[in-house]
Design a protein around this motif. Structure first.
Motif, PDB file in Angstrom:
ATOM      1  N   GLN A 170      33.668  45.488  41.766  1.00 29.76           N
ATOM      2  CA  GLN A 170      32.627  46.124  42.551  1.00 29.76           C
ATOM      3  C   GLN A 170      31.831  45.578  43.311  1.00 29.76           C
ATOM      4  OE1 GLN A 170      31.109  47.704  38.595  1.00 29.76           O
ATOM      5  NE2 GLN A 170      31.345  49.642  39.267  1.00 29.76           N
ATOM      6  N   LEU A 171      31.489  44.251  43.013  1.00 26.90           N
ATOM      7  CA  LEU A 171      30.724  43.167  43.699  1.00 26.90           C
ATOM      8  C   LEU A 171      31.638  42.778  45.054  1.00 26.90           C
ATOM      9  CD1 LEU A 171      29.591  40.788  40.953  1.00 26.90           C
ATOM     10  CD2 LEU A 171      28.281  42.112  42.326  1.00 26.90           C
ATOM     11  N   ALA A 172      33.039  42.808  44.952  1.00 27.41           N
ATOM     12  CA  ALA A 172      33.711  42.628  46.202  1.00 27.41           C
ATOM     13  C   ALA A 172      33.759  43.400  47.087  1.00 27.41           C
ATOM     14  CB  ALA A 172      34.998  42.026  45.739  1.00 27.41           C
ATOM     15  N   GLN A 173      33.506  44.488  46.778  1.00 31.22           N
ATOM     16  CA  GLN A 173      33.294  45.998  47.784  1.00 31.22           C
ATOM     17  C   GLN A 173      31.785  46.263  48.185  1.00 31.22           C
ATOM     18  OE1 GLN A 173      36.017  47.629  48.512  1.00 31.22           O
ATOM     19  NE2 GLN A 173      37.124  46.120  47.307  1.00 31.22           N
ATOM     20  N   SER A 174      30.912  45.432  47.662  1.00 32.01           N
ATOM     21  CA  SER A 174      29.433  45.612  47.885  1.00 32.01           C
ATOM     22  C   SER A 174      29.133  45.192  49.286  1.00 32.01           C
ATOM     23  CB  SER A 174      28.478  44.587  46.967  1.00 32.01           C
ATOM     24  OG  SER A 174      27.258  44.678  47.473  1.00 32.01           O
ATOM     25  N   ASN A 175      28.437  45.799  49.945  1.00 32.77           N
ATOM     26  CA  ASN A 175      27.784  45.747  51.379  1.00 32.77           C
ATOM     27  C   ASN A 175      26.636  44.352  51.349  1.00 32.77           C
ATOM     28  OD1 ASN A 175      29.339  47.583  52.620  1.00 32.77           O
ATOM     29  ND2 ASN A 175      27.724  49.073  52.330  1.00 32.77           N
ATOM     30  N   GLN A 176      26.448  44.045  50.188  1.00 35.08           N
ATOM     31  CA  GLN A 176      25.345  42.707  49.990  1.00 35.08           C
ATOM     32  C   GLN A 176      25.854  41.632  50.279  1.00 35.08           C
ATOM     33  OE1 GLN A 176      22.662  42.848  46.796  1.00 35.08           O
ATOM     34  NE2 GLN A 176      22.990  44.934  46.696  1.00 35.08           N
ATOM     35  N   PHE A 177      27.102  41.417  50.335  1.00 35.81           N
ATOM     36  CA  PHE A 177      27.927  40.083  50.513  1.00 35.81           C
ATOM     37  C   PHE A 177      28.945  40.221  51.932  1.00 35.81           C
ATOM     38  CE2 PHE A 177      27.301  40.340  46.054  1.00 35.81           C
ATOM     39  CZ  PHE A 177      26.871  39.583  45.667  1.00 35.81           C
ATOM     40  N   SER A 178      28.842  39.053  52.558  1.00 34.33           N
ATOM     41  CA  SER A 178      29.785  38.871  53.757  1.00 34.33           C
ATOM     42  C   SER A 178      31.122  38.692  53.291  1.00 34.33           C
ATOM     43  CB  SER A 178      29.507  37.925  54.673  1.00 34.33           C
ATOM     44  OG  SER A 178      29.984  36.687  53.862  1.00 34.33           O
ATOM     45  N   ASN A 179      32.144  39.034  54.306  1.00 31.96           N
ATOM     46  CA  ASN A 179      33.447  38.926  53.741  1.00 31.96           C
ATOM     47  C   ASN A 179      33.794  37.718  53.239  1.00 31.96           C
ATOM     48  OD1 ASN A 179      34.018  41.704  54.652  1.00 31.96           O
ATOM     49  ND2 ASN A 179      34.480  41.024  56.772  1.00 31.96           N
ATOM     50  N   ARG A 180      33.236  36.597  53.806  1.00 27.42           N
ATOM     51  CA  ARG A 180      33.477  35.202  53.193  1.00 27.42           C
ATOM     52  C   ARG A 180      33.025  34.918  51.758  1.00 27.42           C
ATOM     53  NH1 ARG A 180      29.806  30.363  54.057  1.00 27.42           N
ATOM     54  NH2 ARG A 180      30.907  28.729  53.147  1.00 27.42           N
ATOM     55  N   GLU A 181      31.955  35.472  51.610  1.00 24.16           N
ATOM     56  CA  GLU A 181      31.082  35.406  50.250  1.00 24.16           C
ATOM     57  C   GLU A 181      32.171  36.499  49.254  1.00 24.16           C
ATOM     58  OE1 GLU A 181      26.487  34.814  51.125  1.00 24.16           O
ATOM     59  OE2 GLU A 181      27.449  36.752  51.211  1.00 24.16           O
ATOM     60  N   LYS A 182      32.542  37.644  49.764  1.00 25.62           N
ATOM     61  CA  LYS A 182      33.613  38.527  48.861  1.00 25.62           C
ATOM     62  C   LYS A 182      34.741  37.744  48.545  1.00 25.62           C
ATOM     63  CE  LYS A 182      31.906  42.551  51.042  1.00 25.62           C
ATOM     64  NZ  LYS A 182      32.191  44.048  51.777  1.00 25.62           N
ATOM     65  N   ASP A 183      35.302  36.845  49.502  1.00 19.68           N
ATOM     66  CA  ASP A 183      36.516  36.083  49.305  1.00 19.68           C
ATOM     67  C   ASP A 183      36.305  35.113  47.876  1.00 19.68           C
ATOM     68  OD1 ASP A 183      37.829  37.651  51.173  1.00 19.68           O
ATOM     69  OD2 ASP A 183      37.941  36.147  52.661  1.00 19.68           O
ATOM     70  N   VAL A 184      35.156  34.528  48.384  1.00 21.05           N
ATOM     71  CA  VAL A 184      34.805  33.355  47.238  1.00 21.05           C
ATOM     72  C   VAL A 184      34.616  34.150  45.835  1.00 21.05           C
ATOM     73  CG1 VAL A 184      33.047  31.585  46.556  1.00 21.05           C
ATOM     74  CG2 VAL A 184      33.705  31.762  48.864  1.00 21.05           C
ATOM     75  N   LEU A 185      33.710  35.141  46.016  1.00 21.07           N
ATOM     76  CA  LEU A 185      33.564  35.890  44.628  1.00 21.07           C
ATOM     77  C   LEU A 185      34.696  36.221  43.830  1.00 21.07           C
ATOM     78  CD1 LEU A 185      30.443  38.044  45.513  1.00 21.07           C
ATOM     79  CD2 LEU A 185      30.503  36.013  43.785  1.00 21.07           C
ATOM     80  N   SER A 186      35.646  36.886  44.886  1.00 16.66           N
ATOM     81  CA  SER A 186      37.095  37.243  44.076  1.00 16.66           C
ATOM     82  C   SER A 186      37.548  36.053  43.321  1.00 16.66           C
ATOM     83  CB  SER A 186      38.035  37.744  45.298  1.00 16.66           C
ATOM     84  OG  SER A 186      37.237  39.206  45.956  1.00 16.66           O
ATOM     85  N   ALA A 187      37.414  34.764  43.940  1.00 15.24           N
ATOM     86  CA  ALA A 187      38.102  33.790  43.294  1.00 15.24           C
ATOM     87  C   ALA A 187      37.486  33.169  42.304  1.00 15.24           C
ATOM     88  CB  ALA A 187      38.351  32.747  44.409  1.00 15.24           C
ATOM     89  N   ILE A 188      36.140  33.202  42.099  1.00 15.60           N
ATOM     90  CA  ILE A 188      35.270  32.416  41.219  1.00 15.60           C
ATOM     91  C   ILE A 188      34.806  33.374  39.978  1.00 15.60           C
ATOM     92  CG2 ILE A 188      34.567  30.757  42.863  1.00 15.60           C
ATOM     93  CD1 ILE A 188      31.780  32.017  42.924  1.00 15.60           C
ATOM     94  N   LEU A 189      34.945  34.671  40.177  1.00 17.57           N
ATOM     95  CA  LEU A 189      34.348  35.488  38.954  1.00 17.57           C
ATOM     96  C   LEU A 189      35.373  35.790  38.221  1.00 17.57           C
ATOM     97  CD1 LEU A 189      31.707  37.740  40.765  1.00 17.57           C
ATOM     98  CD2 LEU A 189      31.407  35.623  39.793  1.00 17.57           C
TER      99      LEU A 189
END
Length: 57
Positions: free
Chosen positions: A14-33
């Motif tokens: 859900q966080l990786a789909q959020s508009n609150q994060f940039s594409n770069r941030e989404k990639d990092v979140l997908s890796a660290i969460l």
């Protein structure tokens, strides 16, 4: 109740789909969460901030 107790929690996906994060941030979140865990937006931002401030070896 404090804000922390009432904040909504979201899955990694859900966080990786959020508009609150940039594409770069989404990639990092997908890796660290962690899978199967939930995070508030604030927690996700803190995890992101901590990760991005780590020294590169």
């Amino acid at each position: 109740m404090s804000k922390k107790e009432t904040a909504a929690a979201f899955s990694k996906h859900q966080l990786a789909q959020s508009n609150q994060f940039s594409n770069r941030e989404k990639d990092v979140l997908s890796a660290i969460l962690e899978e199967g865990k939930t995070y508030t937006v604030l927690q996700a931002k803190e995890q992101l901030k901590t990760y991005l401030k780590k020294e590169v070896i």
